[in-house]
Design a protein around this motif. Structure first.
Motif, PDB file in Angstrom:
ATOM      1  N   PHE A  21      95.934  15.018  51.972  1.00 44.15           N
ATOM      2  CA  PHE A  21      97.182  15.506  52.056  1.00 44.15           C
ATOM      3  C   PHE A  21      98.389  14.217  52.362  1.00 44.15           C
ATOM      4  O   PHE A  21      98.088  13.554  53.024  1.00 44.15           O
ATOM      5  CB  PHE A  21      97.309  16.380  53.135  1.00 44.15           C
ATOM      6  CG  PHE A  21      96.547  17.783  52.662  1.00 44.15           C
ATOM      7  CD1 PHE A  21      97.262  18.883  52.157  1.00 44.15           C
ATOM      8  CD2 PHE A  21      95.383  17.762  52.867  1.00 44.15           C
ATOM      9  CE1 PHE A  21      96.445  20.128  52.034  1.00 44.15           C
ATOM     10  CE2 PHE A  21      94.739  18.851  52.878  1.00 44.15           C
ATOM     11  CZ  PHE A  21      95.177  19.999  52.244  1.00 44.15           C
ATOM     12  N   ASN A  22      99.351  14.293  51.707  1.00 45.02           N
ATOM     13  CA  ASN A  22     100.681  13.371  51.700  1.00 45.02           C
ATOM     14  C   ASN A  22     101.313  13.937  52.803  1.00 45.02           C
ATOM     15  O   ASN A  22     101.303  15.080  53.369  1.00 45.02           O
ATOM     16  CB  ASN A  22     101.145  12.906  50.457  1.00 45.02           C
ATOM     17  CG  ASN A  22     102.182  14.244  50.115  1.00 45.02           C
ATOM     18  OD1 ASN A  22     102.259  15.139  50.519  1.00 45.02           O
ATOM     19  ND2 ASN A  22     102.770  13.939  48.597  1.00 45.02           N
ATOM     20  N   ASN A  26     101.372  17.996  50.387  1.00 46.99           N
ATOM     21  CA  ASN A  26     100.839  18.159  48.947  1.00 46.99           C
ATOM     22  C   ASN A  26      99.490  17.552  49.010  1.00 46.99           C
ATOM     23  O   ASN A  26      99.175  16.468  49.717  1.00 46.99           O
ATOM     24  CB  ASN A  26     101.650  17.641  47.981  1.00 46.99           C
ATOM     25  CG  ASN A  26     102.746  18.491  47.726  1.00 46.99           C
ATOM     26  OD1 ASN A  26     102.711  19.829  47.887  1.00 46.99           O
ATOM     27  ND2 ASN A  26     103.923  18.101  47.399  1.00 46.99           N
ATOM     28  N   ARG A 142      98.287  12.796  40.647  1.00 43.65           N
ATOM     29  CA  ARG A 142      99.529  13.328  41.288  1.00 43.65           C
ATOM     30  C   ARG A 142      99.297  13.999  42.435  1.00 43.65           C
ATOM     31  O   ARG A 142      98.131  14.374  42.900  1.00 43.65           O
ATOM     32  CB  ARG A 142     100.018  14.062  40.095  1.00 43.65           C
ATOM     33  CG  ARG A 142      99.387  15.580  40.083  1.00 43.65           C
ATOM     34  CD  ARG A 142      99.993  16.191  38.998  1.00 43.65           C
ATOM     35  NE  ARG A 142      99.643  17.937  38.993  1.00 43.65           N
ATOM     36  CZ  ARG A 142      99.371  18.463  38.168  1.00 43.65           C
ATOM     37  NH1 ARG A 142      99.688  18.288  36.940  1.00 43.65           N
ATOM     38  NH2 ARG A 142      99.175  19.920  38.293  1.00 43.65           N
ATOM     39  N   TRP A 143     100.473  14.191  43.396  1.00 45.27           N
ATOM     40  CA  TRP A 143     100.261  15.360  44.363  1.00 45.27           C
ATOM     41  C   TRP A 143     100.444  16.808  43.811  1.00 45.27           C
ATOM     42  O   TRP A 143     101.518  16.871  42.888  1.00 45.27           O
ATOM     43  CB  TRP A 143     101.390  14.889  45.334  1.00 45.27           C
ATOM     44  CG  TRP A 143     101.111  13.588  45.876  1.00 45.27           C
ATOM     45  CD1 TRP A 143     101.947  12.154  45.601  1.00 45.27           C
ATOM     46  CD2 TRP A 143     100.125  13.058  46.750  1.00 45.27           C
ATOM     47  NE1 TRP A 143     101.373  11.211  46.211  1.00 45.27           N
ATOM     48  CE2 TRP A 143     100.303  11.556  46.886  1.00 45.27           C
ATOM     49  CE3 TRP A 143      99.155  13.628  47.576  1.00 45.27           C
ATOM     50  CZ2 TRP A 143      99.433  10.872  47.635  1.00 45.27           C
ATOM     51  CZ3 TRP A 143      98.204  12.910  48.275  1.00 45.27           C
ATOM     52  CH2 TRP A 143      98.210  11.465  48.390  1.00 45.27           C
ATOM     53  N   GLU A 144      99.986  17.769  44.405  1.00 44.38           N
ATOM     54  CA  GLU A 144     100.246  19.046  43.906  1.00 44.38           C
ATOM     55  C   GLU A 144     100.026  19.958  45.273  1.00 44.38           C
ATOM     56  O   GLU A 144      99.366  19.513  46.323  1.00 44.38           O
ATOM     57  CB  GLU A 144      99.223  19.363  43.023  1.00 44.38           C
ATOM     58  CG  GLU A 144      99.276  20.812  42.385  1.00 44.38           C
ATOM     59  CD  GLU A 144     100.695  21.117  41.856  1.00 44.38           C
ATOM     60  OE1 GLU A 144     101.406  21.739  42.454  1.00 44.38           O
ATOM     61  OE2 GLU A 144     100.752  20.645  40.523  1.00 44.38           O
ATOM     62  N   ARG A 145     100.744  21.084  44.964  1.00 43.36           N
ATOM     63  CA  ARG A 145     100.588  22.247  46.305  1.00 43.36           C
ATOM     64  C   ARG A 145      99.165  22.683  46.307  1.00 43.36           C
ATOM     65  O   ARG A 145      98.635  23.016  45.102  1.00 43.36           O
ATOM     66  CB  ARG A 145     101.473  23.382  46.023  1.00 43.36           C
ATOM     67  CG  ARG A 145     102.928  23.009  46.283  1.00 43.36           C
ATOM     68  CD  ARG A 145     103.773  23.987  45.900  1.00 43.36           C
ATOM     69  NE  ARG A 145     103.626  25.113  46.975  1.00 43.36           N
ATOM     70  CZ  ARG A 145     104.388  25.246  47.905  1.00 43.36           C
ATOM     71  NH1 ARG A 145     105.290  24.420  48.184  1.00 43.36           N
ATOM     72  NH2 ARG A 145     104.228  26.119  48.987  1.00 43.36           N
ATOM     73  N   LEU A 146      98.579  22.771  47.289  1.00 42.62           N
ATOM     74  CA  LEU A 146      97.149  23.042  47.614  1.00 42.62           C
ATOM     75  C   LEU A 146      96.907  24.620  46.586  1.00 42.62           C
ATOM     76  O   LEU A 146      95.826  24.841  46.200  1.00 42.62           O
ATOM     77  CB  LEU A 146      96.918  23.255  49.013  1.00 42.62           C
ATOM     78  CG  LEU A 146      95.310  23.713  49.349  1.00 42.62           C
ATOM     79  CD1 LEU A 146      94.303  22.677  48.744  1.00 42.62           C
ATOM     80  CD2 LEU A 146      95.291  24.005  50.812  1.00 42.62           C
ATOM     81  N   ARG A 148      98.167  25.808  44.294  1.00 41.32           N
ATOM     82  CA  ARG A 148      98.149  25.825  42.722  1.00 41.32           C
ATOM     83  C   ARG A 148      96.748  25.009  42.342  1.00 41.32           C
ATOM     84  O   ARG A 148      96.532  25.328  41.169  1.00 41.32           O
ATOM     85  CB  ARG A 148      99.300  24.950  42.330  1.00 41.32           C
ATOM     86  CG  ARG A 148     100.613  25.658  42.302  1.00 41.32           C
ATOM     87  CD  ARG A 148     101.865  24.844  41.777  1.00 41.32           C
ATOM     88  NE  ARG A 148     101.114  24.564  40.373  1.00 41.32           N
ATOM     89  CZ  ARG A 148     101.789  24.470  39.378  1.00 41.32           C
ATOM     90  NH1 ARG A 148     103.163  25.028  39.504  1.00 41.32           N
ATOM     91  NH2 ARG A 148     101.315  23.699  38.295  1.00 41.32           N
ATOM     92  N   PRO A 172      98.852  22.455  54.920  1.00 44.07           N
ATOM     93  CA  PRO A 172     100.310  22.242  54.377  1.00 44.07           C
ATOM     94  C   PRO A 172     101.296  22.771  55.501  1.00 44.07           C
ATOM     95  O   PRO A 172     102.239  21.903  55.592  1.00 44.07           O
ATOM     96  CB  PRO A 172     100.385  23.106  53.011  1.00 44.07           C
ATOM     97  CG  PRO A 172      98.908  22.931  52.697  1.00 44.07           C
ATOM     98  CD  PRO A 172      98.232  23.208  53.919  1.00 44.07           C
ATOM     99  N   GLN A 177     105.226  22.480  54.951  1.00 46.58           N
ATOM    100  CA  GLN A 177     105.039  23.128  53.730  1.00 46.58           C
ATOM    101  C   GLN A 177     104.862  24.426  53.765  1.00 46.58           C
ATOM    102  O   GLN A 177     103.703  25.000  54.258  1.00 46.58           O
ATOM    103  CB  GLN A 177     104.294  22.377  52.669  1.00 46.58           C
ATOM    104  CG  GLN A 177     104.513  22.878  51.277  1.00 46.58           C
ATOM    105  CD  GLN A 177     103.416  22.280  50.577  1.00 46.58           C
ATOM    106  OE1 GLN A 177     102.464  22.714  50.075  1.00 46.58           O
ATOM    107  NE2 GLN A 177     103.678  21.090  49.905  1.00 46.58           N
TER     108      GLN A 177
END
Length: 178
Positions: A21-22, A26, A142-146, A148, A172, A177
């Motif tokens: 996680f960043n 994300n 890339r970074w993405e919402r968990l 999704r 998150p 988030q």
């Protein structure tokens, strides 16, 4: 015609999975390369996944997670956030049984870990991972919402990724988030 092995006669491959996680909450996703894709998920349009890989004989799962993360992404600047409470399994579909994983496994039994990425994104290198000492498994990231992530994964792995999302659902929010 080749006879497929009986599913029940094949073991699961012990593996680790890594959710990084960043600071925005994300999660890291790598886009699998088409060549060398054992289950052809990239060719089917489901090229995204989180880092994962096999546990070596006698290797501790946490050590395996850190090793695999470095070998696939070059990341070392991470801090452990959580470990999924149980092993997460997935089975290969019938058409891949006896084909993927050199025909030796029915699927994977994965131990999942969540880490916070604490470094600079310049550290991330999926093209020449591990200082160029490891074969690239990803061509992009890339970074993405968990939430999704399961929709981006090859369909036969989605139930396992749903369990990963459930295991790390609160992370998150720790980053603000929702």
């Amino acid at each position: 015609m080749t006879t497929k092995p009986a599913r029940e006669a094949l073991p699961y491959r012990d593996c680790v999975g890594v959710a990084v996680f960043n600071p925005a909450g994300n999660v890291f996703l790598g886009q699998r390369k088409f060549e060398g894709d054992p289950d052809q998920s990239a060719a089917q349009g489901f090229a995204w996944q989180m880092p994962q890989g096999g546990i070596d004989a006698g290797e501790d799962p946490l050590a395996a997670a850190l090793r695999e993360l470095y070998e696939e992404t070059s990341m070392t600047s991470v801090s452990l956030l959580a470990e999924a409470p149980e092993w997460i399994h997935y089975d290969l579909p019938d058409e891949l049984l006896g084909v993927a994983f050199k025909g030796r496994y029915r699927g994977q039994r994965q131990r999942w870990f969540a880490f916070a990425f604490t470094g600079n994104e310049a550290e991330i290198d999926v093209v020449a991972p591990g200082g160029g000492k490891h074969k690239a498994e990803f061509g992009a990231w890339r970074w993405e919402r968990l939430s999704r992530v399961p929709g981006l994964i090859v369909p036969f792995k989605r139930p396992a990724y749903d369990l990963v999302v459930d295991a790390f659902r609160d992370i998150p929010q720790r980053f603000g988030q929702g």
